[in-house]
Design an enzyme around this catalytic site. Structure first.
Site, PDB file in Angstrom:
ATOM      1  N   LYS A  35      40.129  74.685  60.325  1.00  0.00           N
ATOM      2  CA  LYS A  35      41.159  74.782  61.363  1.00  0.00           C
ATOM      3  C   LYS A  35      41.726  76.199  61.404  1.00  0.00           C
ATOM      4  CE  LYS A  35      42.935  70.041  61.059  1.00  0.00           C
ATOM      5  NZ  LYS A  35      42.589  69.628  62.427  1.00  0.00           N
ATOM      6  N   GLU A  49      37.171  64.081  60.159  1.00  0.00           N
ATOM      7  CA  GLU A  49      36.983  63.426  58.856  1.00  0.00           C
ATOM      8  C   GLU A  49      37.702  62.096  58.758  1.00  0.00           C
ATOM      9  OE1 GLU A  49      39.386  65.505  59.433  1.00  0.00           O
ATOM     10  OE2 GLU A  49      41.021  64.293  58.640  1.00  0.00           O
ATOM     11  N   ARG A  98      37.953  59.613  60.802  1.00  0.00           N
ATOM     12  CA  ARG A  98      37.121  58.472  61.229  1.00  0.00           C
ATOM     13  C   ARG A  98      36.090  58.131  60.164  1.00  0.00           C
ATOM     14  NH1 ARG A  98      35.516  61.626  66.606  1.00  0.00           N
ATOM     15  NH2 ARG A  98      37.584  62.457  66.147  1.00  0.00           N
TER      16      ARG A  98
END
Ligand code: BES
Ligand code: MG
Ligand code: ZN
Length: 485
Positions: free
Chosen positions: A264, A336, A338
């Protein structure tokens, strides 16, 4: 922990209590609640005069402070009398707690202006939620004033202690979210689950990395490869409901999400400490079960890890196998949540015969784009269950909005080399595609609803019951309402 833990009731009158602040009410038609009326009558119409001067209008949200006979009297605007509802009451009670903290008063009294169970409960919830502050890291005494206790005058309903307990459960969830990633670790979530299990006579099982990897939880194992912080798969069982089917709650316990190799941007990455707020909903609900002891069967499942960038971190292109045997092509290591929920949902489907499964997750940034910090997106496979969710949402004031899990979206997660892939067609419909992915791991026939709380778990507009820059505990009250606790 900085909040009121218990709310007392008393039949004292306003001039008998030793509280540092007494909160009473006025409606928009300028009529007073019983105690406000008593205060007004025995003090030369002092409150009526304030109405005549135009300062007091009785509007929802209003708060005016009077000094009468050596007492602080807070006159709370309650809006239209015929529209008095739990939300109004919760927020008004929150204003009483907030004023007390402002004035450094450690004990307050508040009049309950109604006999309705829901309003009495909401009043107690508001007192506790309004008293919430996250002070654990403030070392300077001057910043750390706490409201210690509250007494409700004019009602002795059981709903008052119930509301206080629910408020406590929400604050418990907030604390877990507000502690940073180096404190709220997967081990900390497991330790909190242990405390709750001991308190409420529940069974707790925690699978460690080696165990859940061996068991075939390839989603959680894959995400956890990049961190040395021990991951956990946590199962809480509260079985006090005889032969009723269990309600199963699954929560995303991602205690810090760097995005992994698909890293990110640095700006606001700190907010990813809140990525375990789904698990906080589950633990908050179980905290309430421990306190309220309803006759229910409820199972809580929390897959928990960090998503980091260690040398063994999983990579884009990797293929993982989830607990239900489905293979997943990882196209983005930042999707991640899910992957770990895939194992949680598969485990729930395989080992229980649930009445329904609800999952809670700060799952997609797209959710914040869709509904901001105002409402949670809900998706599912069963209309009756969604109706139940919508009904509970109306009752607790925690807003939800249904998003469609249509076939066209479900197709977007088909992979060319594995059963499914963990990303659809970005930037399209990211929240729904995530829901469509989760659906693959819920056994057909089990009613299931997925709550994407990415926007509502923190970051909303502050109010008297939601402090600025804090996890909200969103969802705890809604689930308890759904379960008729
Ligand atoms: N934890 C994030 C979702 C999130 C982002 C919640 C911002 C709250 C605020 C989640 O793990 C994530 O990174 N999702 C990705 C998915 C994408 C790569 C398909 C996202 O939303 O960008
Ligand atoms: Mg992520
Ligand atoms: Zn995440």
């Amino acid at each position: 922990m900085a909040h009121i833990t218990k709310v007392d009731v008393s039949n004292e009158s306003w001039n008998e209590t030793n509280a540092g602040l007494i909160a009473v009410g006025v409606f928009q038609d300028k009529s007073f609640t019983t105690m406000a009326s008593n205060i007004n009558d025995s003090n030369d119409g002092v409150l009526s005069k304030a109405i005549e001067m135009g300062d007091v209008k009785g509007k929802n949200g209003e708060s005016n402070l009077f000094y009468i006979d050596g007492q602080r009297i807070q006159l709370l605007g309650l809006g239209k009398k015929e529209e008095l509802n739990p939300d109004t009451m919760r927020l008004a009670a929150g204003r009483a707690s907030r004023l007390a903290i402002d004035k450094k008063i450690d004990h307050i009294a508040i009049e309950c202006p109604s006999n309705e169970n829901e309003i009495c409960q909401a009043l107690a919830e508001g007192l506790v939620l309004g008293s919430y502050q996250f002070l654990d890291y403030k070392t300077k005494e001057k910043n750390a004033f706490e409201l210690k206790s509250a007494t409700v005058l004019g009602s002795d309903k059981n709903e008052i202690s119930k509301g206080a307990m629910i408020g406590n459960a929400v604050c418990f969830a907030r604390d877990l979210g507000n502690h940073p990633g180096n404190v709220t670790t997967p081990s900390k979530l497991a330790a909190s689950a242990k405390d709750i299990a001991d308190e409420g006579g529940m069974d707790l099982t925690v699978f460690e990395r080696e165990e859940f990897t061996e068991m075939g939880m390839g989603g959680l194992a894959g995400v956890a490869q990049g961190t040395d912080e021990p991951p956990k798969f946590i199962i809480l069982e509260y079985m006090k409901g005889g032969d009723k089917k269990p309600k199963v709650l699954v929560g995303k316990g991602l205690t810090f999400d760097s995005g992994g190799i698909s890293i990110k941007p640095a700006g606001r990455m700190d907010e990813m400490k809140y990525d375990m707020c789904g698990s906080a909903v589950v633990l908050g609900v179980f905290k309430a079960l421990a306190l309220l002891k309803p006759e229910l069967n409820v199972v809580g499942i929390i897959p928990s890890t960090e998503n980091l960038n260690g040398a063994k971190a999983y990579k884009p292109g990797d293929i993982l196998k989830a607990y239900n045997g489905k293979t997943i092509e990882v196209l983005n290591t930042d999707a991640e949540g899910r992957l770990i929920l895939a194992d949680g949902l598969s485990y729930a489907s395989k080992h229980y015969d649930p009445e329904y499964i609800l999952d809670f997750a700060t799952l997609t940034g797209a959710m914040v784009v869709t509904l901001g910090h105002i409402a949670t997106g809900v998706m599912g496979t069963d209309d009756n269950l969604i109706d139940k969710v919508l009904k509970a949402s109306k009752a607790t004031g925690e807003k939800v909005w249904e998003l469609p899990l249509w076939e066209e979206f479900c197709k977007q997660i088909q992979s060319s080399i594995a059963d499914v892939k963990n990303q659809g067609s970005p930037p399209q419909a990211g929240t729904i595609v995530a829901g469509a992915f989760l659906k693959e791991f819920v056994k057909k026939g089990i009613p299931w609803a997925h709550f994407d709380i990415a926007g509502t778990a923190w970051g909303g507009k502050p109010s008297s019951v939601d402090p600025k820059g804090s996890a909200t505990g969103w969802g705890v009250r809604l689930v308890l309402d759904m379960m008729d606790v």
